[in-house]
Design an enzyme around this catalytic site. Sequence first.
Site, PDB file in Angstrom:
ATOM      1  N   GLU A 107       3.242 -40.040  22.168  1.00 19.18           N
ATOM      2  CA  GLU A 107       4.201 -38.931  22.033  1.00 19.18           C
ATOM      3  C   GLU A 107       5.271 -38.948  23.133  1.00 19.18           C
ATOM      4  O   GLU A 107       6.430 -38.631  22.877  1.00 19.18           O
ATOM      5  CB  GLU A 107       3.447 -37.598  21.999  1.00 19.18           C
ATOM      6  N   HIS A 122       3.845 -27.291  21.347  1.00 23.17           N
ATOM      7  CA  HIS A 122       3.020 -28.447  20.989  1.00 23.17           C
ATOM      8  C   HIS A 122       2.558 -29.067  22.291  1.00 23.17           C
ATOM      9  O   HIS A 122       3.334 -29.143  23.251  1.00 23.17           O
ATOM     10  CB  HIS A 122       3.829 -29.491  20.204  1.00 23.17           C
ATOM     11  N   ASN A 155       3.565 -21.406  16.812  1.00 16.73           N
ATOM     12  CA  ASN A 155       2.662 -21.079  17.912  1.00 16.73           C
ATOM     13  C   ASN A 155       3.175 -21.561  19.276  1.00 16.73           C
ATOM     14  O   ASN A 155       2.417 -22.063  20.100  1.00 16.73           O
ATOM     15  CB  ASN A 155       1.259 -21.616  17.607  1.00 16.73           C
ATOM     16  N   LYS A 209       8.595 -24.979  20.820  1.00 14.51           N
ATOM     17  CA  LYS A 209       8.985 -24.954  19.407  1.00 14.51           C
ATOM     18  C   LYS A 209      10.160 -24.006  19.165  1.00 14.51           C
ATOM     19  O   LYS A 209      10.452 -23.134  19.995  1.00 14.51           O
ATOM     20  CB  LYS A 209       7.767 -24.553  18.569  1.00 14.51           C
ATOM     21  N   TYR A 260       3.729 -35.381  12.975  1.00 16.14           N
ATOM     22  CA  TYR A 260       2.696 -34.593  12.298  1.00 16.14           C
ATOM     23  C   TYR A 260       2.057 -35.384  11.154  1.00 16.14           C
ATOM     24  O   TYR A 260       1.630 -34.799  10.152  1.00 16.14           O
ATOM     25  CB  TYR A 260       3.284 -33.276  11.790  1.00 16.14           C
TER      26      TYR A 260
HETATM   27  P1  IDP Z   1      -2.385 -28.206  17.660  1.00 17.98           P
HETATM   28  O1  IDP Z   1      -0.903 -27.937  17.723  1.00 17.98           O
HETATM   29  O2  IDP Z   1      -3.175 -27.077  18.272  1.00 17.98           O
HETATM   30  O3  IDP Z   1      -2.759 -29.558  18.206  1.00 17.98           O
HETATM   31  P2  IDP Z   1      -2.742 -29.326  14.971  1.00 17.98           P
HETATM   32  O4  IDP Z   1      -3.974 -29.181  14.142  1.00 17.98           O
HETATM   33  O5  IDP Z   1      -2.434 -30.668  15.544  1.00 17.98           O
HETATM   34  O6  IDP Z   1      -2.798 -28.188  16.118  1.00 17.98           O
HETATM   35  O7  IDP Z   1      -1.528 -28.843  14.063  1.00 17.98           O
HETATM   36  C1  IDP Z   1      -0.208 -29.076  14.470  1.00 17.98           C
HETATM   37  C2  IDP Z   1       0.620 -27.841  14.170  1.00 17.98           C
HETATM   38  O8  IDP Z   1       0.598 -27.581  12.762  1.00 17.98           O
HETATM   39  C3  IDP Z   1       0.088 -26.553  14.790  1.00 17.98           C
HETATM   40  O9  IDP Z   1       0.476 -26.381  16.142  1.00 17.98           O
HETATM   41  C4  IDP Z   1       0.709 -25.512  13.898  1.00 17.98           C
HETATM   42  O10 IDP Z   1       2.099 -25.312  14.204  1.00 17.98           O
HETATM   43  C5  IDP Z   1       0.629 -26.186  12.530  1.00 17.98           C
HETATM   44  N1  IDP Z   1      -0.602 -25.796  11.821  1.00 17.98           N
HETATM   45  C6  IDP Z   1      -1.857 -26.290  12.005  1.00 17.98           C
HETATM   46  N2  IDP Z   1      -2.734 -25.695  11.162  1.00 17.98           N
HETATM   47  C7  IDP Z   1      -2.003 -24.814  10.429  1.00 17.98           C
HETATM   48  C8  IDP Z   1      -2.351 -23.895   9.366  1.00 17.98           C
HETATM   49  O11 IDP Z   1      -3.505 -23.781   8.946  1.00 17.98           O
HETATM   50  N3  IDP Z   1      -1.325 -23.150   8.856  1.00 17.98           N
HETATM   51  C9  IDP Z   1      -0.038 -23.253   9.294  1.00 17.98           C
HETATM   52  N4  IDP Z   1       0.316 -24.111  10.280  1.00 17.98           N
HETATM   53  C10 IDP Z   1      -0.652 -24.878  10.843  1.00 17.98           C
HETATM   54 MG    MG Z   2      -2.253 -31.442  17.484  1.00 17.42          MG
END
Ligand code: IDP
Ligand code: MG
Length: 153
Positions: A126, A115, A112, A9, A49
């Site tokens: 993907e 992805h 974070n 990212k 997303y």
């Molecule tokens: P993942 O990346 O661990 O699969 P997902 O639930 O698919 O998690 O969410 C995709 C991305 O959306 C996350 O990696 C993060 O960057 C963002 N995200 C998910 N939940 C939150 C939240 O509660 N607050 C802010 N960003 C979030």
């Molecule tokens: Mg995800």
Amino acid sequence: MERTLVLLKPSTVMRGLIGEVTSRFEKKGLRIVGMKMIWLNDEILNEHYAHLVGKPFFPALKASMMRTPVVAMCLEGTDAIEVVRFITGYTNGRKAEPGTIRGDYCMSNQQNIVHASDSPTSAAIEIKRFFKPEELYDLGDLNMDRLYALDLS
Ligand code: IDP
Ligand code: MG
């Protein structure tokens, strides 16, 4: 042998962690079979997303994913999808286990680091979303004896 999609990212790009994070996957024994930088846009992020459209953080998430290009990579290995999710760690970096990539490199839930595809179905979709078939390489049995030895089926 599975393939999975990883994005480094913009937070990773801006913090100069491309090499370190890529190295985690390489050292684990995952093989990079495709890799490039892409500047994402609204269209691809709405698709990527789609499961988060409507969440309050969705606009901020999209903006954060467009601040710089991302590094897209396709990683290959036995059980690669599960292994990559396991070493990536829990979504929120503050709750991710030390030793995982998110646990070691971030304090953020949103920014974070990586992805990673979460299932065989999403990996297939993907990989297609980010790579043309000719951008993925078949490495054959290169290094397979060292990576897997007698595990090979
Ligand atoms: P993942 O990346 O661990 O699969 P997902 O639930 O698919 O998690 O969410 C995709 C991305 O959306 C996350 O990696 C993060 O960057 C963002 N995200 C998910 N939940 C939150 C939240 O509660 N607050 C802010 N960003 C979030
Ligand atoms: Mg995800």
